[in-house]
Design an enzyme around this catalytic site. Structure first.
Site, PDB file in Angstrom:
ATOM      1  CB  SER A   1      19.363 -11.817   6.664  1.00  0.00           C
ATOM      2  OG  SER A   1      19.306 -10.439   6.965  1.00  0.00           O
TER       3      SER A   1
ATOM      4  CG  MET B   1      17.297  -6.089  17.770  1.00  0.00           C
ATOM      5  SD  MET B   1      17.891  -4.761  16.677  1.00  0.00           S
ATOM      6  CE  MET B   1      16.458  -3.703  16.724  1.00  0.00           C
TER       7      MET B   1
ATOM      8  CG  ASN C   1      24.925  -1.246  15.586  1.00  0.00           C
ATOM      9  OD1 ASN C   1      24.453  -2.396  15.575  1.00  0.00           O
ATOM     10  ND2 ASN C   1      24.149  -0.178  15.568  1.00  0.00           N
TER      11      ASN C   1
ATOM     12  CG  HIS D   1      20.979   2.306  12.654  1.00  0.00           C
ATOM     13  ND1 HIS D   1      20.204   1.890  13.723  1.00  0.00           N
ATOM     14  CD2 HIS D   1      20.310   3.343  12.092  1.00  0.00           C
ATOM     15  CE1 HIS D   1      19.138   2.660  13.815  1.00  0.00           C
ATOM     16  NE2 HIS D   1      19.173   3.549  12.838  1.00  0.00           N
TER      17      HIS D   1
ATOM     18  CB  THR E   1      30.257   5.713  21.299  1.00  0.00           C
ATOM     19  OG1 THR E   1      29.145   6.204  20.539  1.00  0.00           O
ATOM     20  CG2 THR E   1      31.507   5.747  20.440  1.00  0.00           C
TER      21      THR E   1
ATOM     22  CD  GLU F   1      20.647  -3.690   7.153  1.00  0.00           C
ATOM     23  OE1 GLU F   1      20.460  -2.847   8.018  1.00  0.00           O
ATOM     24  OE2 GLU F   1      20.142  -4.834   7.204  1.00  0.00           O
TER      25      GLU F   1
END
Ligand code: GAR
Length: 191
Positions: free
Chosen positions: A12, A92, A109, A111, A143, A176
């Site tokens: 999504s 993941m 990334n 999260h 990282t 998000e």
């Protein structure tokens, strides 16, 4: 700015990025390729819909990290795209030194918490169990230490009385979908 998206799930957030691109809201960023470590991931179906090549890459031999032969396959495929930015949108798997060094400083990334709170798996469930009044999502540089790289931006959502895992998940996902394309557009403008 050439962008490669890596994801393992329904996609999504990748869809939100591609919709932003279609609407001219992704700045100078252009998604060139999608890769997944899951052969049946929904994210791969976006390729045909948006005209972006989308491919499964075998991540073997490990289950939760990308290292060894699988890591080499991912490095080769992503490097062939010469990306300026690698976006982990629900990927993941823990990335190791080989991949991180190959694309140093170019991997971001998403999260589903306000890092540094609730790193790792089930961040939304963790936030709900902890009884916090506010959670959200974070975009950060990747990282070696999981979910610990420099934070680029965050979006907040409130946790209301009676909030369920499902209702909170929907709110975090909506945040998000706004945050990630905005961050990519900003990075493409050099900011
Ligand atoms: C997103 O909520 C993202 O924050 C999370 O996976 C979901 C992917 O959804 N990522 C992590 O938990 C990374 N540790 P999507 O496949 O629908 O974009």
């Amino acid at each position: 700015m050439r962008v490669v998206i890596l994801g393992s799930g329904r996609g999504s957030n990748a869809e939100a990025i591609l919709l932003a691109q279609r609407a001219g809201r992704l700045g100078r960023a252009q998604v060139g390729r999608i890769f997944s470590d899951q052969a049946d991931a929904g994210i791969l179906a976006l390729g045909a819909r948006f005209g972006v090549p989308a491919d499964y890459i075998d991540p073997a031999p490990f289950k939760t990290k990308l290292e060894g032969p699988g890591e080499e396959r991912f490095i080769a495929a992503v490097a062939a795209c010469a990306p300026d930015l690698v976006v982990l949108a629900g990927f993941m798997r823990v990335l190791k030194a080989g991949f991180l060094n190959a694309f140093a400083g170019k991997i971001i990334n998403l999260h589903p918490s306000l890092l540094p709170a609730f790193p790792g798996l089930d961040a939304i469930g963790q936030a709900l169990s902890a009884g916090v009044k506010e959670t959200g999502c974070t975009v950060h540089y990747v990282t070696p230490e999981v979910d610990a790289g420099r934070i680029i931006d965050q979006a907040r959502v409130s946790v209301e009385p009676g909030e369920t895992f499902e209702s909170l998940t929907a709110k975090v996902h909506a945040a998000e979908h706004r945050l990630l394309p905005t961050v990519i557009a900003r990075l493409s403008a050099g900011g």
